[in-house]
Design a protein around this motif. Structure first.
Motif, mmCIF file in Angstrom:
data_model
loop_
_atom_site.group_PDB
_atom_site.id
_atom_site.type_symbol
_atom_site.label_atom_id
_atom_site.label_comp_id
_atom_site.label_asym_id
_atom_site.label_seq_id
_atom_site.Cartn_x
_atom_site.Cartn_y
_atom_site.Cartn_z
ATOM 1 N N ASP A 193 0.768 -1.042 -0.051
ATOM 2 C CA ASP A 193 -0.030 0.063 -0.154
ATOM 3 C C ASP A 193 0.911 1.286 0.010
ATOM 4 O OD1 ASP A 193 -2.105 1.986 0.228
ATOM 5 O OD2 ASP A 193 -2.340 1.601 2.050
ATOM 6 N N ALA A 195 1.736 4.998 -2.454
ATOM 7 C CA ALA A 195 1.406 5.853 -3.412
ATOM 8 C C ALA A 195 1.937 5.832 -4.796
ATOM 9 C CB ALA A 195 1.364 7.336 -2.939
ATOM 10 N N LEU A 197 2.718 3.288 -6.490
ATOM 11 C CA LEU A 197 2.116 2.436 -7.255
ATOM 12 C C LEU A 197 0.798 2.805 -7.979
ATOM 13 C CD1 LEU A 197 2.515 -1.055 -5.139
ATOM 14 C CD2 LEU A 197 3.775 -0.223 -6.815
ATOM 15 N N ASP A 198 0.511 3.839 -7.597
ATOM 16 C CA ASP A 198 -0.801 4.540 -8.240
ATOM 17 C C ASP A 198 -0.389 5.628 -9.230
ATOM 18 O OD1 ASP A 198 -2.688 3.221 -6.684
ATOM 19 O OD2 ASP A 198 -2.417 4.584 -5.153
ATOM 20 N N ARG A 199 0.774 5.725 -9.425
ATOM 21 C CA ARG A 199 1.309 6.864 -10.430
ATOM 22 C C ARG A 199 0.743 6.654 -11.693
ATOM 23 N NH1 ARG A 199 6.309 9.246 -8.195
ATOM 24 N NH2 ARG A 199 6.670 9.752 -10.257
ATOM 25 N N LYS A 200 0.104 7.651 -12.496
ATOM 26 C CA LYS A 200 -0.219 7.447 -13.833
ATOM 27 C C LYS A 200 0.714 7.034 -14.845
ATOM 28 C CE LYS A 200 1.071 12.436 -14.948
ATOM 29 N NZ LYS A 200 0.333 14.004 -15.098
ATOM 30 N N GLU A 203 0.399 3.745 -16.376
ATOM 31 C CA GLU A 203 -0.708 3.528 -17.109
ATOM 32 C C GLU A 203 -0.192 4.093 -18.439
ATOM 33 O OE1 GLU A 203 -3.157 1.559 -16.863
ATOM 34 O OE2 GLU A 203 -2.410 0.959 -14.835
ATOM 35 N N LYS A 209 4.233 0.076 -18.022
ATOM 36 C CA LYS A 209 2.535 -0.785 -17.843
ATOM 37 C C LYS A 209 2.979 -2.312 -17.785
ATOM 38 C CE LYS A 209 -2.177 -0.854 -19.614
ATOM 39 N NZ LYS A 209 -3.049 -0.329 -20.468
ATOM 40 N N LYS A 212 4.701 -3.086 -14.173
ATOM 41 C CA LYS A 212 4.136 -2.897 -13.066
ATOM 42 C C LYS A 212 4.022 -3.983 -12.084
ATOM 43 C CE LYS A 212 0.368 -0.464 -10.772
ATOM 44 N NZ LYS A 212 -1.079 0.308 -10.791
#
Length: 472
Positions: A193, A195, A197-200, A203, A209, A212
């Motif tokens: 958990d 942040a 890993l949530d980077r744009k 994608e 991609k 990941k």
């Protein structure tokens, strides 16, 4: 008597380029010249290779000539180097190997080079030497950053007195061993958990991609080779109290690692792309660069920064697990990248500063320079010396290659030096023995104009990967 037939290995051996021409030449020669001798075929093919334009209308050899001619015409012209190199400063020249100096000399002839510096821990690497610093104009060099993008140091000073470490030594050792994961295949099933890993970018950039899943699995782990996590004692020497921490001795956790498999893949893919877009003379081809105004340059820059932030997240998760396990709280954290590129100012203009195994040392900037598994590391404050490109060494630097260390250092030698310094080692190989490294005190003495020492870290319990290849 068997008829002579050529194969791909034979063609490559006489100088034919890898590619479609190999299969075409095999087909043409083995079909139409099967009664010729090897010497006759070699002479004929070398003539076609030397002047394919003369054979474009040949009844039998035209197909080979067309392939060679297309490659010759489509092959981009080699980008010439500067006739006169930009200046660079060398620190600790008397103990830097010739290979590192040769690599740095090549780098400062690049068309985009603005200035350079060679740190006292320098030794030969790939692209830039390890310990090499290079400022460029609006261009980024993937191998100037390095394979392990964002490889960094992270030091956490915690609110436990030295007596806790000595009194609970076995507990600290057990937690260090059980709560760290090392090595190229190392993965962790917890602590996902974050942040980062949530980077744009995960994608928006196709390569990231694809990487990941690997990044998720390896988050919070450490690399192999010279990467480590270690408990030790920090002595704060900061008489000016810039650390906002009273002088004294504290338990501390120090780690060294980078962006794991994701960073290595980014480095290799964009270096390959840079070499296609930026053909340089052979001796500097690993220094192929990407224009930051290009799509490829911008994409690499984003990927590099993500890899750096990912490396930072790995360290923070490691420290969080271990410090919680021993019942401590962080008083102060000092950390820095040493395989990265930054947008900075040099002599009044914007440049890209590559630090391949070098610590940022701008005025007032804090950093950590480690020694070896038995030698002290140092908390430093940069002095902002422009001639040194606001940089310092990233460690002691190797004085033996890994292969030489493995041949000349015995297990007895390593155990003896560990005992002498009161250090417990978990994992680690002979190629990482202290004797393979330069004297950190000599290195620090060679860069006094670059940094001030404000703290000293003494390792006590060192955790490394089992012997194997390095990602650094």
């Amino acid at each position: 008597m068997a008829k002579f037939k050529i194969n791909g290995k034979w063609l490559l051996g006489i100088g034919y380029p890898q590619g479609p021409v190999i299969s075409v030449a095999m087909s043409v020669i083995n079909t139409n010249y099967k009664h010729s001798t090897e010497d006759e075929v070699r002479e004929l093919l070398l003539q076609v290779l030397a002047a394919p334009q003369d054979y474009l209308e040949h009844a039998l050899l035209d197909k080979i000539a067309v392939k060679l001619y297309q490659e010759e015409v489509e092959k981009p012209a080699i980008i010439p180097l500067k006739e006169e190199a930009v200046p660079y400063t060398v620190y600790g020249a008397s103990f830097i190997d010739e290979g590192a100096v040769k690599q740095m000399t090549g780098a400062v002839h690049l068309p985009v080079a603005v200035a350079g510096a060679l740190m006292p821990d320098a030794h030969q690497g790939y692209g830039l030497p390890i310990g090499g610093v290079l400022a460029t104009e609006n261009a980024v060099i993937p191998y100037g950053v390095g394979v392990d993008i964002g490889c960094r140091m992270c030091l956490s000073i915690i609110d436990l007195p030295e007596t806790v470490l000595t009194g609970q030594y076995d507990k600290f050792k057990k937690e260090l061993e059980s709560k760290t994961v090392f090595g190229a295949g190392g993965i962790l099933k917890a602590d996902k958990d974050d942040a980062v890993l949530d980077r744009k970018e995960f994608e928006e950039i196709p390569l990231l991609k694809r990487l990941k899943d690997k990044a998720v699995m390896q988050l919070g782990t450490s690399g192999s080779g010279n990467h480590f996590v270690e408990w030790g004692i920090v002595e704060v020497l900061d008489v000016e109290n810039k650390l906002d921490l009273p002088p004294g001795r504290y338990v501390a956790l120090l780690s060294h690692s980078g962006s794991r498999g994701m960073g290595a893949q980014v480095a290799n893919e964009y270096t390959k792309l840079a070499r296609e877009l930026c053909p340089l003379p052979q001796h500097v081809q690993h220094l192929a660069y990407l224009d930051l105004n290009s799509e490829a340059g911008q994409e690499y820059w984003l990927a590099m920064n993500l890899a750096g932030d990912y490396a930072s997240a790995c360290h923070h998760l490691i420290h969080k697990r271990l410090i919680k396990a021993v019942g401590g709280n962080i008083l102060l954290r000092v950390e820095n990248h040493h395989n990265f590129a930054w947008k900075e100012r040099y002599e009044g203009k914007d440049v890209i500063v590559h630090r391949k195994g070098a610590t940022p040392a701008g005025e007032g900037v804090l950093g950590v320079i480690p020694g070896s598994m038995t030698a002290p590391g140092f908390i430093v404050r940069g002095r902002g010396y422009e001639q040194g490109l606001n940089s310092a060494s990233h460690g002691a630097g190797r004085q033996m290659s890994r292969s030489k260390a493995l041949k000349s250092i015995t297990g007895h030698d390593l155990r003896a030096v560990l005992k002498e310094h009161g250090v417990t080692l978990i994992g680690g190989g002979l190629d990482e023995a202290p004797m393979a490294y330069k004297d950190i005190n000599t290195v620090m003495a060679a860069q006094q104009e670059l940094v001030d020492i404000i703290g000293r870290f003494t390792p006590k319990i060192v955790r490394m990967a089992d012997p194997g290849p390095s990602e650094d």
